[in-house]
Design a protein around this motif. Structure first.
Motif: not given
Length: 666
Positions: A86-105
């Motif tokens: 991933p590009k740095t911009e894409d990683f920073r923008k989405n990593v928190v939301a990704l972690a939250d989604s993994l937590h829920v699942l």
């Protein structure tokens, strides 16, 4: 000057000659590539740009006789993360939301996933494991999570799929269902039905030709596959899930109560030889019981007193003596060439052959056999051989136990062989062989081979059907059968199995208590194997059953077959019998069900006395609870397998005809 020009001229000639040699070499090489090695390089180029991919065939399912899934293949997913993609911009923008989604699942804290993903990015980890053993639903959900929804190249998601074999009913009959696997050295291996019928289950892989269009990306060259895959056929076993559950839990309870080493139970349909249930449980290092070996198939050992059925059949059918012949028990102890033959309970007096069998007197049975066959032991042994007990049954499974029946012509035969055989020592048979003999008595003398698979099927089309295989069409005369069956009934009524007797349903069989390796080790390091084998109902047999428990605790001196194995047999017979009773007094049977089943004593006494109120069945084995509630008139639906963890109607609630009790099993 002339000399210098001459040197320059030589150098030019030398360079020219070198270039000429190089040109010749290039021409030779090109010619060699084109004409000599051309096919090789063409093939290599084609392989790197065009190649066949395997299309895996879907493995067939394994079903029980009643249509329940015993084994099926399901996709299993593993998700990894290429943290560099991933590009740095894409990683920073989405990593928190990704972690939250993994937590829920997946359940772990979001902070755990956030720090793990950032660490993978910092370490430039291109193969970081995110999750494993995911279902298809979970896999689809993760594909849609922030960052991962950008795909493999922009989002870094790496998906690994494999097909795993699952047993929907859990660990029950796990060893008989079996498995197929690859050893570390690459050779195939497996056990049970899955291995024995792999040629039908596995199907055949197909092939598709693809061309490389980009790094790691291939597309089909044509619409049709090179070889179409053929999915595996379904295998329909003879196992009945309901009876299997009964047998499994009945055996497990007794093994736990007696702290036994291992044991097995087999329930066989009398007329067809179809195995309706087979449970094999051994104690692990943690004290828990597992299905690790198929003892019923693989374990050949001295059977002890259950072998005495052969004595009775031979003596009567060969017209040596009748069941009324009288023998002196000699205070429960006789000797043959300095070796003792002793009864488990030393009593004196004279008894008939029938009574000696009923109380499992070693002294009576040994005298009867030795006195009548000592001059021609081959006659006795030939009858055993005619039942096929001197050779394996020829089951489709790996590792079937090898029986041993002493033969008079062998060097190992001694003057002790015949008397020792008479009470089940010096011989070795598997539990399934013993069951086959008793089943023959129940089946009007026809001895049949146990079968585990009914048919091979492709959807609704039968590919192959397995019919019964007859080992011996008539093991003895009808007159002999009639007498033997009466004696087997009396074993339960008034013999060693009298504590198992119930006037509400009939059983016939024989107890056995063997000191394993007694004959070979002279009693050294011996242990007891307790068994009970027979059939039910006694007058119109539908099922035969054998129970063998090895190394039960001897602390309370109740390691005998009637005490250890007999209750398992009764429990199984009773459950099956009460599920489809053959008597008309249904109401009477319902009133007595609580007395018949000791395991039902954990529900409220008030509810027990009032059949119109819901009892407390939490903690009971699922099949126990179903049998109890249905016999009380409740409508029952069970979900899952195991013990009851939740009941839809609270204990003590008034029964409502319109309601169905839903039991959730663990």
């Amino acid at each position: 000057m002339a000399i210098e020009e001459k040197h320059i001229s030589y150098r030019i000639y030398l360079v020219g000659f070198a270039l000429f040699v190089m040109a010749c070499a290039i021409v030779v090489k090109l010619t060699n590539i084109q004409w000599v090695e051309g096919d090789h390089y063409k093939k290599l180029a084609k392989e790197r740009t065009v190649k066949n991919f395997v299309i895996p065939a879907n493995k067939g399912n394994l079903y029980s006789a009643d249509g329940s899934l015993l084994a099926t293949s399901i996709p299993n997913y593993k998700i990894r993360f290429d943290a560099v993609a991933p590009k740095t911009e894409d990683f920073r923008k989405n990593v928190v939301a990704l972690a939250d989604s993994l937590h829920v699942l997946l359940g772990k804290p979001a902070s755990f996933y956030l720090s793990a993903l950032k660490r993978a990015r910092a370490n430039k980890d291109r193969y970081f494991l995110v999750a494993r053993n995911l279902s298809y639903t979970q896999y689809v959900a993760i594909k849609g999570f922030p960052l991962f929804n950008l795909g493999a190249y922009k989002g870094g998601i790496i998906i690994e799929q494999q097909t795993v074999r699952e047993h929907p009913i859990g660990l029950i009959a796990e060893r008989t269902i079996g498995y197929e696997r690859i050893r570390p050295d690459g050779s195939p291996d497996g056990k049970g039905i899955e291995w024995a019928y792999r040629q039908y289950l596995n199907g055949k892989d197909g092939k598709i030709l693809k061309q490389k269009i980009a790094k790691g990306q291939w597309k089909p060259l044509r619409d049709n596959n090179e070889v179409e895959p053929r999915d595996g056929y379904d295998v329909i076993s003879t196992i009945d899930v309901y009876i299997q559950d009964i047998a499994h839990h009945a055996l497990l309870k007794q093994l736990q109560d007696y702290d036994a080493d291992h044991g097995c139970v087999v329930v066989m349909e009398t007329r067809t030889g179809e195995i309706r249930a087979i449970a094999n449980l051994g104690k692990g290092n943690d004290g828990t019981y597992y299905e690790t070996q198929n003892y019923a198939v693989a374990e050949s050992h001295e059977p002890g007193s259950t072998f005495k059925l052969l004595d009775l059949i031979a003596l009567i059918d060969d017209k040596k003596i009748d069941t009324s012949a009288v023998f002196d028990k000699h205070d429960g102890l006789i000797q043959y060439w300095g070796h003792d033959v002793e009864d488990s309970h030393r009593t004196s007096g004279k008894v008939s052959l029938a009574r000696g069998f009923e109380v499992s007197s070693n002294t009576v049975m040994v005298q009867a056999v030795y006195n009548n066959y000592k001059n021609n032991p081959q006659e006795f042994v030939d009858r055993i051989n005619s039942y096929g007990l001197n050779k394996p049954l020829g089951l489709p499974f790996q590792g079937e136990g090898r029986p041993y029946i002493p033969q008079p012509q062998e060097k190992r035969w001694s003057k002790l062989s015949l008397p020792w055989m008479a009470f089940g020592y010096g011989v070795s048979v598997t539990p399934l062989q013993t069951l086959s003999l008793y089943n023959a008595v129940a089946n009007n003398g026809e001895m049949i081979k146990p079968i585990f698979v009914k048919e091979i099927r492709e959807w609704n089309r039968t590919i192959k059907k397995y019919d019964k295989v007859v080992i011996n069409p008539k093991i003895c005369s009808d007159e002999t059968l009639s007498k033997v069956r009466e004696v087997l009934k009396n074993v339960v009524k008034r013999g060693t199995g009298k504590n198992l007797y119930s006037k509400d349903f009939s059983m016939a069989g024989k107890t056995g208590t063997a000191q394993v390796d007694y004959a070979r080790n002279g009693g050294a390091d011996k242990y007891y194997a307790s068994s009970f084998v027979g059939y039910f109902p006694a007058d119109a047999p539908k099922y035969s059953c054998i129970v063998v428990v090895h190394k039960p605790s001897t602390v309370n001196n109740n390691y005998y077959g009637a005490d250890v194995a007999g209750p398992v047999f009764k429990r199984i017979a009773q459950k099956i019998f009460t599920d489809s009773p053959s008597m008309n007094e249904i109401r009477t049977l319902k009133k007595k069900i609580a007395v018949q089943e000791k395991s039902y004593n954990n529900y409220d006494a008030k509810a027990q006395n009032n059949p119109d109120k819901m009892p407390n069945v939490k903690g009971m084995a699922g099949m126990d609870a179903v049998a109890l509630l249905e016999n009380m008139g409740f409508k029952v639906k069970a979900i899952g397998v195991g013990k009851v963890k939740k009941q839809s109607l609270p204990a003590g609630e008034q029964k409502a005809k319109s309601k169905t009790v839903i039991l959730e099993l663990s």
